[in-house]
Design a protein around this motif. Structure first.
Motif, PDB file in Angstrom:
ATOM      1  N   ILE A  22      47.015  37.526   1.094  1.00 52.17           N
ATOM      2  CA  ILE A  22      47.668  38.824   1.302  1.00 52.17           C
ATOM      3  C   ILE A  22      46.684  39.830   1.917  1.00 52.17           C
ATOM      4  O   ILE A  22      47.025  40.566   2.850  1.00 52.17           O
ATOM      5  N   HIS A  23      45.435  39.835   1.417  1.00 50.96           N
ATOM      6  CA  HIS A  23      44.433  40.753   1.971  1.00 50.96           C
ATOM      7  C   HIS A  23      44.079  40.363   3.392  1.00 50.96           C
ATOM      8  O   HIS A  23      43.830  41.245   4.248  1.00 50.96           O
ATOM      9  N   ASP A  24      44.039  39.071   3.674  1.00 53.35           N
ATOM     10  CA  ASP A  24      43.717  38.610   5.030  1.00 53.35           C
ATOM     11  C   ASP A  24      44.780  39.047   6.032  1.00 53.35           C
ATOM     12  O   ASP A  24      44.475  39.289   7.207  1.00 53.35           O
ATOM     13  N   ARG A  25      46.006  39.183   5.581  1.00 53.09           N
ATOM     14  CA  ARG A  25      47.101  39.529   6.490  1.00 53.09           C
ATOM     15  C   ARG A  25      47.353  41.037   6.550  1.00 53.09           C
ATOM     16  O   ARG A  25      47.609  41.579   7.629  1.00 53.09           O
ATOM     17  N   LEU A  26      47.266  41.741   5.401  1.00 55.44           N
ATOM     18  CA  LEU A  26      47.602  43.164   5.375  1.00 55.44           C
ATOM     19  C   LEU A  26      46.392  44.078   5.511  1.00 55.44           C
ATOM     20  O   LEU A  26      46.549  45.261   5.846  1.00 55.44           O
ATOM     21  N   LYS A  27      45.188  43.595   5.168  1.00 57.33           N
ATOM     22  CA  LYS A  27      43.951  44.382   5.267  1.00 57.33           C
ATOM     23  C   LYS A  27      44.013  45.649   4.405  1.00 57.33           C
ATOM     24  O   LYS A  27      43.489  46.708   4.768  1.00 57.33           O
ATOM     25  N   SER A  28      44.620  45.524   3.209  1.00 60.11           N
ATOM     26  CA  SER A  28      44.723  46.675   2.308  1.00 60.11           C
ATOM     27  C   SER A  28      44.520  46.185   0.884  1.00 60.11           C
ATOM     28  O   SER A  28      45.264  45.315   0.402  1.00 60.11           O
TER      29      SER A  28
END
Length: 285
Positions: A220-226
């Motif tokens: 999820i962090h790799d895709r949304l960067k948040s």
């Protein structure tokens, strides 16, 4: 002496043949040739025979003409009944909807309006009126049967579900990422599922579940960067997936005989959780 239409005498023979004006007439011909003039007598007989043949042909032609005139008169009466009105161009179309020029989703008011319009336009031609009325009656009976025996339109129901606000709100939170990212997340969760099935422990697949939670945060962090959205989405997806998997195993999904052992329930719940976590980590936006 009279035999089969012939009246004979020693010197002459009477032959009854049809005549076009007088009905049957008697043609007298000699019964025996004259010995003194045989050629002249035979020529006279031949001429008489030719005249009789011509008379018979004329009578036959007159009879045929009378029959033809009677047929023309009958068809003329039928044409006069129509009054020379225009004929309905779709009179021979078998589909009643196409015959009236309406769609299958037409309402009863539209069906009645189409029928009234066509009747007013082709009302002077009786066969056209019969064709229009037959198509109208057939459609009305079919509509009545459908109301009495309603059918479930699956496509319509699916379309209504997709257009509902709840479904649109849920689907708006998902998006399709790149193909490489989908392949990467799929491989990770498939490996976790295989390890859970092949190496079950007495405590349950606790390690594999923990690894799946870490993988969810990472993807999820790799895709949304948040970081905030990663924490909220990851924790919420894990809790929701675990509770939904437990509910399905208890209430919906029957026991699977392939997976045996004291921890088969936890294994199946973990597999369902992996699927839901994969969807969350791959498609949530």
């Amino acid at each position: 002496m009279s035999v089969s239409g012939l009246i004979a005498s020693p010197s002459r023979c009477c032959l009854r043949l049809p005549d076009c004006n007088q009905g049957f007439v008697c043609r007298k011909v000699p019964s025996t040739p004259i010995a003194s003039k045989p050629k002249a007598k035979f020529g006279k007989l031949h001429l008489e025979r030719s005249r009789l043949t011509v008379s018979f042909r004329r009578w036959k032609m007159q009879k045929t003409h009378l029959i033809k005139c009677a047929m023309d008169a009958s068809y003329g009466d039928m044409a006069s009944e129509s009054g020379g009105a225009a004929m309905f161009p779709r009179i021979n179309v078998r589909d009643p909807y196409k015959r009236l020029g309406i769609s299958r989703e037409a309402s009863e008011d539209e069906i009645q309006a189409a029928r009234n319009f066509l009747i007013s336009k082709y009302g002077g031609h009786k066969p056209s009126v019969d064709a229009i009325e037959a198509a109208h009656d057939k459609i009305i009976m079919q509509k009545f049967y459908e109301r009495k025996n309603p059918k479930i339109d699956i496509k319509k129901k699916v379309r209504e579900v997709k257009q509902s606000r709840v479904v649109q709100a849920v689907t708006s939170r998902f998006q399709t990422p790149a193909t490489k990212f989908i392949v990467k997340t799929s491989i990770a969760f498939i490996v976790l599922g295989v390890l859970t099935v092949l190496f079950p422990t007495e405590e349950g697949p606790t390690l594999q579940v923990a690894i799946s939670l870490i993988a969810t945060f990472y993807f999820i962090h790799d895709r949304l960067k948040s970081k905030i959205r990663t924490l909220l989405y990851g924790a919420g997806a894990f809790i929701f997936s675990w509770f939904l998997g437990t509910f399905l195993m208890v209430s919906v999904i029957p026991p699977i005989p392939i997976l045996k052992g004291p921890r088969s329930f936890e294994v199946l719940t973990s597999l369902i959780t992996y699927v839901l976590l994969w969807v969350s980590s791959t498609y949530l936006k």
